[in-house]
Design a protein around this motif. Structure first.
Motif, short mmCIF file in Angstrom:
data_model
loop_
_atom_site.label_atom_id
_atom_site.label_comp_id
_atom_site.label_asym_id
_atom_site.label_seq_id
_atom_site.Cartn_x
_atom_site.Cartn_y
_atom_site.Cartn_z
N TRP A 52 0.83 -1.21 0.00
CA TRP A 52 0.00 0.00 0.00
C TRP A 52 0.86 1.26 0.00
N SER A 53 2.07 1.18 0.56
CA SER A 53 2.95 2.35 0.60
C SER A 53 3.37 2.79 -0.80
N ASP A 106 -6.20 3.98 3.46
CA ASP A 106 -5.86 5.25 4.09
C ASP A 106 -6.81 6.34 3.57
N GLU A 107 -7.55 6.96 4.50
CA GLU A 107 -8.56 7.93 4.12
C GLU A 107 -7.99 9.07 3.28
N LYS A 108 -6.76 9.48 3.56
CA LYS A 108 -6.19 10.62 2.86
C LYS A 108 -5.87 10.30 1.40
N ARG A 109 -5.77 9.02 1.08
CA ARG A 109 -5.42 8.65 -0.29
C ARG A 109 -6.60 8.12 -1.09
N ARG A 114 -12.73 4.11 2.64
CA ARG A 114 -11.92 4.73 3.68
C ARG A 114 -11.68 3.79 4.85
#
Length: 504
Positions: free
Chosen positions: A304-305, A331-334, A327
Motif C-alpha cells: 500500500w505504501s 488510508d482515508e487521505k489517499r 476509507r
C-alpha cells in the motif's frame, strides 16, 4: 473535432479536446445524453432525450440500460420494443447516429457542418472481444472516426493524471482506479511513469452498478410501504424516483424521502442508514475484489505504501456508502473522488487524444482467450490458451499481436469452439466463461464452396492438409483468425463474434 465519448449505462457523456482543456459537452443545457431508446407499435424509434420525453407514455416502450445487453449479445441478438423485433446492433448504431446529430445541432460543441468527428471511445475493462467489436462497429456506422478504444478505468486514469499528476512520485507510482458506473464495476491498477500509464491488472463485475442500488432501494421501499403488485409503468416510475433520491443523497443526509404518488400512496420516509443497509452487500462485493487487483506484473502483492491513491469514478461512486467502505479499507487521505464522477471517463478519453498532452497508454487483455481442441484421436478435449490474460496490447499505430498455430488436419471439417474466460483452473476455463459463435472451416478441398458446413457430417481422415491458424489481436482487443490450408492454399478470415445467447 476530437472528442472522448463515454457510452454509459444510464447516460452518455462527451468531452472535447480544446487547447489543453477538456470541457464536457452540454446538450440543451444538460451535461449528459440519456442512454435510452424508445419504440412504438408503428416501428418509429427515438433516441436519447427524445426517448426520455416519452418514457412514461403508454404508447411507447423504452429500452433502458441497454449497454448491459451487450454483455450477452452477438451480432444477431434481437430485442423487442412495442411488439416489434429489432436487432440490438442496429439500435445501438441508431442511438449513436442520433448522438452525433445532436452534437452538431443541439449542443454547445463548435462543430462545423460536415466536420469530421474523431473519437476515443471506451468499454468496461472486462468487456469481451465481441462487445468491443459491436461497440467499434456501431460507432463507425454512426459516422464517428474511431481513433482509440480504451478500457473505462484506463481512460479515467488519464483524468487522474491530468488533475493529480503531482501525487505520483518515484516511491508511489501506482494508482488504483475504482470505477462504479450505472451497470458495471471495474477496478484497475495503473502504474504512472512520466506520461505513460501502464495497466498492470484489472478485475470487475459485469452486472453491478447504480442500477442494482436502485433496485435494492426500490425493493426495500416496496416492502416497507406494502407495495406488493404494481403495474409495470408504475413500478418504473417508482424506480426512477428512488434513483433520483439516491443521487441526491450526500454525506450529511439523515432521512430518505420517496414520493409514492404514482402508486397512489402517501410519501415514504426512513432513516438514511436503512437505505445504506439495503445496498451494503453490493458495495462489499466491489471491496472484496480490490486486493486481487493490487498485484504487480510478476503477480506479487503491491504494498500500500507504493500506491499514490484510490481514485473513485463513475456516477454510482458518489454514493456515500462507497466512500465509507473505501476509507475503512484504505488510508482515508489517499481515497480521492473525481470532481466529475459522471464525466471522468469522457474527460480522460479526451486527454488521451490531446497530442500536446503527450499521454501514452500500455493496455492489457482482461481475459484469457483460447480454443478447445481434441487429442488422443478425439478421446479427450483440452483448452489451448491462444492469448493469456494480462497480455500487453499494442498501442494505436503499432503492429497488432500475432499468434500462429500449425498442425496436420485430422478431420474433413474444422469445428472451432472459441471462448474467453476470467481465469484458468488447472488449465481449464473457469470463472466468467464467454463462448463465441463456432467457426466451421473446410479441411477437405472438395468442401471449399460448401455453404452449409455446420450440417455436414464430420469424420476423421489420415491424409488431411497442413493447417495454419493466424490470430490477430488489435489495440482495441478485438480478435480475427485467418485459417489457411496447404498446399491448396484455401484461406478464410473470421472476425470472432460472441455467441448470440438469446437464440442459443
Amino acid at each position: 473535432m476530437r472528442v472522448g465519448v463515454d457510452f454509459g449505462t444510464t447516460h452518455t457523456v462527451v468531452a472535447v479536446v480544446d487547447r489543453g482543456n477538456y470541457p464536457v459537452v452540454s446538450f440543451d443545457g444538460v451535461d449528459s445524453w440519456p442512454s435510452l431508446i424508445a419504440g412504438d407499435a408503428s416501428g418509429e424509434l427515438r433516441f436519447g432525450p427524445a426517448a426520455a420525453a416519452v418514457r412514461h407514455d403508454p404508447a411507447w416502450s423504452v429500452l433502458r440500460s441497454f449497454k448491459r445487453l451487450l454483455n450477452d449479445a452477438g451480432p444477431r441478438t434481437t430485442v423487442e420494443l412495442a411488439g416489434r423485433s429489432h436487432r440490438l446492433a442496429d439500435l445501438f448504431a441508431g442511438f449513436l447516429a442520433q448522438l452525433k446529430s445532436d452534437l452538431h445541432h443541439r449542443s454547445n460543441a463548435d462543430l462545423a457542418a460536415g466536420e469530421r468527428v474523431e473519437a476515443a471511445i471506451s468499454v468496461p475493462a472486462n468487456a469481451s472481444s465481441s462487445q468491443r467489436f459491436l461497440t467499434l462497429d456501431a460507432f463507425a456506422q454512426a459516422g464517428f472516426q474511431v481513433v482509440a478504444l480504451l478500457n473505462e478505468p484506463s481512460a479515467a486514469g488519464f483524468e487522474y493524471a491530468h488533475r493529480y499528476r503531482s501525487t505520483i512520485t518515484a516511491k508511489r507510482e501506482y494508482v488504483l482506479i475504482y470505477d462504479l458506473g450505472g451497470g458495471t464495476f471495474d477496478a484497475s491498477l495503473l502504474k504512472m511513469t512520466g506520461r505513460l500509464n501502464e495497466v498492470i491488472f484489472s478485475e470487475g463485475i459485469q452486472r453491478l452498478g447504480g442500477d442494482d442500488f436502485d433496485e435494492a432501494i426500490l425493493k426495500m421501499v416496496r416492502a416497507r410501504a406494502g407495495l406488493r403488485r404494481l403495474p409495470t409503468g408504475v413500478r418504473e416510475q417508482l424506480r426512477e424516483e428512488c434513483a433520483a433520491r439516491k443521487e441526491a443523497v450526500s454525506p450529511n443526509t439523515r432521512r430518505f424521502l420517496v414520493d409514492l404518488t404514482a402508486a397512489a400512496k402517501p410519501p415514504f420516509t426512513c432513516p438514511i442508514d436503512d437505505v445504506y443497509k439495503a445496498c451494503n452487500s453490493l458495495v462489499d462485493k466491489t471491496i472484496t475484489i480490490l486486493p486481487r487487483v493490487l498485484r504487480d506484473r510478476a503477480g506479487s502483492e503491491v504494498d500500500w505504501s507504493e500506491v499514490a491513491g484510490v481514485y473513485v469514478v463513475g456516477g454510482a461512486g458518489s454514493f456515500p456508502p462507497v466512500a465509507r467502505a473505501l476509507r475503512a479499507a484504505f488510508d482515508e487521505k489517499r481515497v480521492k473522488r473525481s470532481l466529475h464522477p459522471f464525466a471522468a471517463t469522457a474527460i480522460g478519453l479526451a486527454a488521451f487524444l490531446d497530442k500536446e498532452a503527450g499521454f501514452a497508454l500500455s493496455e492489457r487483455l482482461s481475459h484469457h482467450f483460447g480454443v478447445f481442441r481434441e487429442t488422443r484421436a478425439g478421446e479427450e478435449v483440452y483448452f489451448d490458451p491462444i492469448v493469456p490474460k494480462g497480455a500487453e496490447l499494442p498501442t494505436a499505430g503499432q503492429p497488432p499481436i500475432v499468434v500462429t498455430r500449425t498442425y496436420r488436419a485430422a478431420h474433413n471439417i474444422g469445428h472451432f469452439r472459441f471462448v474467453e474466460c476470467s481465469r484458468l483452473l488447472d488449465g481449464r476455463p473457469d470463472g466468467d466463461v464467454t463462448p463465441y459463435d463456432p467457426v466451421f472451416f473446410p479441411f477437405d478441398p472438395a468442401l471449399g464452396d460448401d455453404g452449409d458446413l455446420p450440417r455436414r457430417p464430420v469424420y476423421r481422415r489420415d491424409d488431411g492438409p497442413d493447417v495454419e491458424e493466424r490470430y490477430v489481436i488489435t489495440d482495441g482487443g478485438t480478435v480475427e483468425v485467418t485459417l489457411t490450408t496447404r498446399p491448396d492454399q484455401l484461406t478464410r478470415t473470421f472476425r470472432l463474434e460472441r455467441r448470440d445467447l438469446a437464440s442459443a
